[in-house]
Design a protein around this motif. Structure first.
Motif, PDB file in Angstrom:
ATOM      1  N   LEU A 255     -24.460   5.686  44.590  1.00 25.73           N
ATOM      2  CA  LEU A 255     -25.515   4.655  44.984  1.00 25.73           C
ATOM      3  C   LEU A 255     -26.843   4.910  44.519  1.00 25.73           C
ATOM      4  O   LEU A 255     -26.975   5.799  43.534  1.00 25.73           O
ATOM      5  N   GLY A 256     -27.866   4.119  44.689  1.00 25.99           N
ATOM      6  CA  GLY A 256     -29.198   4.388  44.132  1.00 25.99           C
ATOM      7  C   GLY A 256     -29.925   3.030  44.195  1.00 25.99           C
ATOM      8  O   GLY A 256     -29.287   1.898  44.315  1.00 25.99           O
ATOM      9  N   PRO A 257     -30.963   3.106  44.025  1.00 25.09           N
ATOM     10  CA  PRO A 257     -31.942   1.776  44.137  1.00 25.09           C
ATOM     11  C   PRO A 257     -31.682   0.784  43.060  1.00 25.09           C
ATOM     12  O   PRO A 257     -30.822   1.196  42.005  1.00 25.09           O
TER      13      PRO A 257
ATOM     14  N   GLY B 202     -31.492  -0.899  39.646  1.00 25.53           N
ATOM     15  CA  GLY B 202     -31.718  -0.618  38.279  1.00 25.53           C
ATOM     16  C   GLY B 202     -31.407   0.812  38.073  1.00 25.53           C
ATOM     17  O   GLY B 202     -32.055   1.446  37.010  1.00 25.53           O
ATOM     18  N   ALA B 203     -31.032   1.438  39.010  1.00 30.38           N
ATOM     19  CA  ALA B 203     -30.588   3.068  38.800  1.00 30.38           C
ATOM     20  C   ALA B 203     -29.611   3.288  37.965  1.00 30.38           C
ATOM     21  O   ALA B 203     -29.594   4.546  37.311  1.00 30.38           O
ATOM     22  N   GLY B 204     -28.787   2.427  37.524  1.00 35.19           N
ATOM     23  CA  GLY B 204     -27.715   2.605  36.616  1.00 35.19           C
ATOM     24  C   GLY B 204     -26.407   2.535  37.130  1.00 35.19           C
ATOM     25  O   GLY B 204     -25.358   3.084  36.601  1.00 35.19           O
ATOM     26  N   LYS B 205     -26.118   2.112  38.298  1.00 34.17           N
ATOM     27  CA  LYS B 205     -24.818   2.015  38.892  1.00 34.17           C
ATOM     28  C   LYS B 205     -23.886   1.186  38.242  1.00 34.17           C
ATOM     29  O   LYS B 205     -22.812   1.771  38.015  1.00 34.17           O
ATOM     30  N   THR B 206     -24.288   0.121  38.034  1.00 41.08           N
ATOM     31  CA  THR B 206     -23.395  -0.996  37.366  1.00 41.08           C
ATOM     32  C   THR B 206     -22.957  -0.424  36.085  1.00 41.08           C
ATOM     33  O   THR B 206     -21.832  -0.445  35.525  1.00 41.08           O
ATOM     34  N   THR B 207     -23.941   0.046  35.214  1.00 36.53           N
ATOM     35  CA  THR B 207     -23.778   0.719  33.966  1.00 36.53           C
ATOM     36  C   THR B 207     -22.545   1.763  34.061  1.00 36.53           C
ATOM     37  O   THR B 207     -21.782   1.758  33.287  1.00 36.53           O
ATOM     38  N   MET B 208     -22.851   2.518  34.883  1.00 31.94           N
ATOM     39  CA  MET B 208     -21.838   3.885  35.045  1.00 31.94           C
ATOM     40  C   MET B 208     -20.478   3.145  35.280  1.00 31.94           C
ATOM     41  O   MET B 208     -19.558   3.673  34.864  1.00 31.94           O
ATOM     42  N   PHE B 209     -20.632   2.214  36.243  1.00 26.32           N
ATOM     43  CA  PHE B 209     -18.879   1.485  36.448  1.00 26.32           C
ATOM     44  C   PHE B 209     -18.545   1.082  35.474  1.00 26.32           C
ATOM     45  O   PHE B 209     -17.317   0.944  35.356  1.00 26.32           O
TER      46      PHE B 209
ATOM     47  N   ASP C  41     -30.946   7.784  40.067  1.00 23.90           N
ATOM     48  CA  ASP C  41     -32.355   7.305  40.264  1.00 23.90           C
ATOM     49  C   ASP C  41     -32.867   7.310  38.806  1.00 23.90           C
ATOM     50  O   ASP C  41     -32.888   8.175  38.217  1.00 23.90           O
ATOM     51  N   PHE C  42     -33.323   6.076  38.341  1.00 20.97           N
ATOM     52  CA  PHE C  42     -33.677   5.886  36.900  1.00 20.97           C
ATOM     53  C   PHE C  42     -32.629   6.535  35.982  1.00 20.97           C
ATOM     54  O   PHE C  42     -33.035   7.359  34.991  1.00 20.97           O
ATOM     55  N   GLY C  43     -31.318   6.352  36.199  1.00 20.26           N
ATOM     56  CA  GLY C  43     -30.343   6.922  35.312  1.00 20.26           C
ATOM     57  C   GLY C  43     -30.069   8.270  35.459  1.00 20.26           C
ATOM     58  O   GLY C  43     -28.806   8.580  34.855  1.00 20.26           O
TER      59      GLY C  43
ATOM     60  N   ASP D 122     -30.755  14.289  52.095  1.00 26.16           N
ATOM     61  CA  ASP D 122     -31.440  15.087  50.995  1.00 26.16           C
ATOM     62  C   ASP D 122     -32.985  14.694  50.707  1.00 26.16           C
ATOM     63  O   ASP D 122     -32.952  13.229  50.256  1.00 26.16           O
ATOM     64  N   PRO D 123     -33.899  15.273  50.919  1.00 26.31           N
ATOM     65  CA  PRO D 123     -35.352  14.679  50.832  1.00 26.31           C
ATOM     66  C   PRO D 123     -35.705  14.120  49.527  1.00 26.31           C
ATOM     67  O   PRO D 123     -36.310  12.995  49.660  1.00 26.31           O
ATOM     68  N   ALA D 124     -34.898  14.598  48.465  1.00 26.52           N
ATOM     69  CA  ALA D 124     -35.190  13.827  47.073  1.00 26.52           C
ATOM     70  C   ALA D 124     -34.366  12.535  47.195  1.00 26.52           C
ATOM     71  O   ALA D 124     -35.054  11.490  46.626  1.00 26.52           O
ATOM     72  N   VAL D 125     -33.248  12.352  47.819  1.00 26.49           N
ATOM     73  CA  VAL D 125     -32.781  11.016  48.099  1.00 26.49           C
ATOM     74  C   VAL D 125     -33.618   9.934  48.867  1.00 26.49           C
ATOM     75  O   VAL D 125     -33.962   8.949  48.511  1.00 26.49           O
ATOM     76  N   VAL D 126     -34.102  10.666  50.236  1.00 27.09           N
ATOM     77  CA  VAL D 126     -34.971   9.842  50.962  1.00 27.09           C
ATOM     78  C   VAL D 126     -36.122   9.229  50.238  1.00 27.09           C
ATOM     79  O   VAL D 126     -36.258   8.094  50.087  1.00 27.09           O
TER      80      VAL D 126
END
Ligand SMILES: Nc1ncnc2c1ncn2[C@@H]1O[C@H](COP(=O)(O)OP(=O)(O)O)[C@@H](O)[C@H]1O
Ligand SMILES: [Mg+2]
Length: 256
Positions: free
Chosen positions: A30-32, A34-41, A221-223, A237-241
């Protein structure tokens, strides 16, 4: 996935990302936006060239394997644009998927040889089991054109299942579904894992769906990989939030 980096010109879509899917688990990526999810997929399924890193699947290094080889090794996926034939019934649509593995040539099919009938029965059986797994048995004889969108998504799942994948890759399976349809989909995904032993990797940004279906989650997040582990820990996780709050266009984890 080990140290995966993908660049599009100056954009680093995946930046030295490492993670794994445990066999038999449901894992979310997961991720916002443009985070790079589809690219990774696309990297996983072999449709995206990488700048560096390596990919292993079921003990085999597949970094340079083309996508049809990965499919043969047991990677299955659904496609965003539904390739369902409206005039065919649910069963017929799923049989089309299952019959790709039928073990006879066109010649013997025309001659009507006995092993063709056997193979047809097997295909129908596999198709019926797949339809049951996604909860569409009662609609087996209904034309696909009269199904609502949520049922079509599950029909697609049934079709992917017919190819006996070891790993099923789902890119935002709940996109466009309402709450009831999402719940049915979650049940179908769990059923596939529980009864067919298929490992599932979801690319998803609906955090509620992730929370209800996946045991493990990784956040981009941002790749860059921001967090990974048990879903509940990751979503707290605070960083995820902070990453989700920082992107006003996506939903925020509940309870924050
Ligand atoms: N084919 C492409 N060409 C150029 N840039 C791309 C391409 N695909 C994705 N990107 C960029 O890579 C980043 C990650 O995109 P993507 O993987 O689609 O994100 P997500 O699926 O998480 O929304 C974004 O900045 C996007 O604009
Ligand atoms: Mg995407």
């Amino acid at each position: 996935m080990e140290g995966i980096t993908v660049r599009f010109g100056g954009v680093v879509a995946n930046n030295d990302v490492s993670f794994h899917c445990r066999e038999g688990s449901i894992t979310a990526l997961l991720g916002p936006n443009g985070a790079g999810k589809t690219t990774m997929f696309n990297v996983i399924s072999g449709q995206q060239r990488i700048a560096s890193g390596s990919v292993r699947f079921a003990g085999t290094d597949i970094t340079s394997a083309p996508s049809h080889v990965r499919a043969r090794l047991g990677m299955g996926r659904t496609f965003q644009n539904l390739s369902v034939v409206g005039e065919l019934t649910v069963l017929e649509n799923v049989r089309v998927g299952a019959s790709r593995f039928a073990s006879y040539g066109v010649g013997s099919a025309i001659l009507g040889l006995p092993h063709v009938a056997r193979s047809d029965r097997r295909t129908t059986n596999v198709a019926r089991q797949a339809i049951e797994a996604v909860g569409l048995s009662e609609l087996s004889d209904t034309p696909a054109s009269s199904l609502p969108y949520g049922d079509l998504r599950r029909l697609e799942l049934a079709r992917a299942l017919c190819l006996s994948p070891r790993l099923l890759l789902l890119d935002e399976p709940a996109a466009g579904l309402d709450n009831t349809e999402s719940r049915d989909l979650v049940r179908a995904i769990r059923g596939i894992r529980d009864h067919w032993g298929v490992t599932v990797l979801l690319v998803e940004h609906d955090l509620e769906l992730v929370r209800s279906v996946s045991e493990y989650a990784y956040v981009l997040d941002f790749g860059t990989l921001l967090a990974g582990g048990a879903t509940r820990d990751v979503l707290n996780d605070p960083a995820v939030v902070a990453a989700y709050v920082g992107h006003a266009d996506t939903n925020t984890p509940a309870g924050v």
